[in-house]
Design a protein around this motif. Structure first.
Motif, mmCIF file in Angstrom:
data_model
loop_
_atom_site.group_PDB
_atom_site.id
_atom_site.type_symbol
_atom_site.label_atom_id
_atom_site.label_comp_id
_atom_site.label_asym_id
_atom_site.label_seq_id
_atom_site.Cartn_x
_atom_site.Cartn_y
_atom_site.Cartn_z
ATOM 1 N N ALA A 79 -15.435 20.605 -22.754
ATOM 2 C CA ALA A 79 -16.318 19.750 -21.941
ATOM 3 C C ALA A 79 -16.198 18.289 -22.356
ATOM 4 O O ALA A 79 -16.235 17.383 -21.516
ATOM 5 C CB ALA A 79 -17.764 20.221 -22.071
ATOM 6 N N LEU A 80 -16.005 18.048 -23.657
ATOM 7 C CA LEU A 80 -15.883 16.671 -24.148
ATOM 8 C C LEU A 80 -14.651 15.990 -23.565
ATOM 9 O O LEU A 80 -14.734 14.856 -23.069
ATOM 10 C CB LEU A 80 -15.806 16.674 -25.683
ATOM 11 N N PHE A 81 -13.501 16.666 -23.606
ATOM 12 C CA PHE A 81 -12.272 16.047 -23.116
ATOM 13 C C PHE A 81 -12.255 15.925 -21.592
ATOM 14 O O PHE A 81 -11.524 15.096 -21.048
ATOM 15 C CB PHE A 81 -11.058 16.844 -23.597
ATOM 16 N N ALA A 82 -13.044 16.753 -20.919
ATOM 17 C CA ALA A 82 -13.150 16.611 -19.463
ATOM 18 C C ALA A 82 -13.817 15.290 -19.103
ATOM 19 O O ALA A 82 -13.536 14.703 -18.046
ATOM 20 C CB ALA A 82 -13.940 17.776 -18.877
ATOM 21 N N LEU A 83 -14.689 14.811 -19.990
ATOM 22 C CA LEU A 83 -15.382 13.544 -19.757
ATOM 23 C C LEU A 83 -14.671 12.359 -20.393
ATOM 24 O O LEU A 83 -14.724 11.244 -19.862
ATOM 25 C CB LEU A 83 -16.804 13.621 -20.340
ATOM 26 N N ALA A 84 -14.024 12.596 -21.544
ATOM 27 C CA ALA A 84 -13.451 11.486 -22.306
ATOM 28 C C ALA A 84 -12.100 11.889 -22.890
ATOM 29 O O ALA A 84 -12.053 12.528 -23.937
ATOM 30 C CB ALA A 84 -14.412 11.067 -23.422
ATOM 31 N N ASP A 85 -11.033 11.499 -22.196
ATOM 32 C CA ASP A 85 -9.695 11.819 -22.680
ATOM 33 C C ASP A 85 -8.899 10.580 -23.088
ATOM 34 O O ASP A 85 -7.691 10.640 -23.286
ATOM 35 C CB ASP A 85 -8.910 12.630 -21.638
#
Length: 253
Positions: A79-85
């Protein structure tokens, strides 16, 4: 009366003795080559188990993986990388939000600070790009030599050796690269592993330590190098058959 001096008087044995250095490896060069040849047949294209979409998310995932399992990191970062990559998106998300995403990971508060700090450093010093240089990587917050080696290998295709707890244990258990510290084991492995196997060597060793040569009970009956292994204690003396790509040799227990 003064006693005559004896020329070249023998010194005590303890004083003469020089500390013995551990051998680079208990294996001859052809044996090391055969070990990694078998690993290459069993798993021609080994992959790291940390999920990522680019060098930045790989770097973050490896930083978060310290004292945590890859499975636990993956669960938290999807979920984190879906928002901040990218570093910019991670910085915009903020430390508190990053912390909420990774609360299930050990030392999450400090790791959230490091993720934000390294994002800032990447933007400030490297134009938002992950550098492909070990010295530059290790200057980033939360990034040590092992993390840098993983990123250099997986993101940039450099033949590095990232020594984690599995590789440190295996290097000593089977005598492939005896050493007390990760740096010492890394140095010895770099010296003994044939260059043609170096690119994937650390993945082969990690997978071998994680799923076959386990810490509590090595599963020697499943080991493709059992007949070559020089470990002092084995659970089986019979070598396992070499299994093809896609086999269950490295399947999770």
């Amino acid at each position: 009366m003064e006693k005559p001096k004896v020329k070249n008087a023998a010194r005590p044995a303890a004083a003469r003795a020089k500390p013995r250095r551990k051998p680079k490896s208990l294996y001859a060069p052809d044996e090391v080559a055969e070990i990694f040849r078998r690993f290459s047949v069993q798993r021609p294209e080994p992959k790291g188990e940390l999920e990522h979409v680019n060098p930045f998310t790989l770097l973050v995932a490896v930083v978060l993986s310290a004292q945590a399992t890859d499975a636990g990191v993956n669960k938290a970062t999807r979920a984190l990388f879906a928002l901040a990559d990218t570093p910019d998106k991670m910085l915009a998300l903020g430390e508190a939000a990053v912390g909420e995403h990774i609360r299930t990971i050990g030392l999450w508060r400090n790791k959230a600070k490091n993720v934000i700090a390294l994002s800032q450093a990447l933007i400030r010093d490297h134009g938002g790009q992950v550098p492909d240089d070990r010295d530059l990587l290790t200057k980033l917050p939360g990034v040590g030599r092992k993390t840098a080696n993983v990123v250099l290998n997986m993101a940039f295709g450099q033949p590095t050796m990232a020594v984690d707890t599995h590789i440190l244990r295996i290097g000593n258990r089977i005598g492939l690269a005896p050493g007390k510290t990760p740096d010492e084991v890394e140095k010895r492995l770099m010296e003994v592993i044939p260059p043609e196997y170096m690119l994937h060597a650390h993945h082969w060793l990690i997978l071998h330590g994680r799923y076959v040569c386990k810490a509590r009970r090595p599963e020697c009956e499943r080991c493709v190098i059992a007949d070559l292994c020089k470990a002092a204690v084995k659970t089986c003396a019979i070598p396992a058959p070499l299994e093809p790509v896609g086999s269950t040799a490295f399947a999770k227990a």
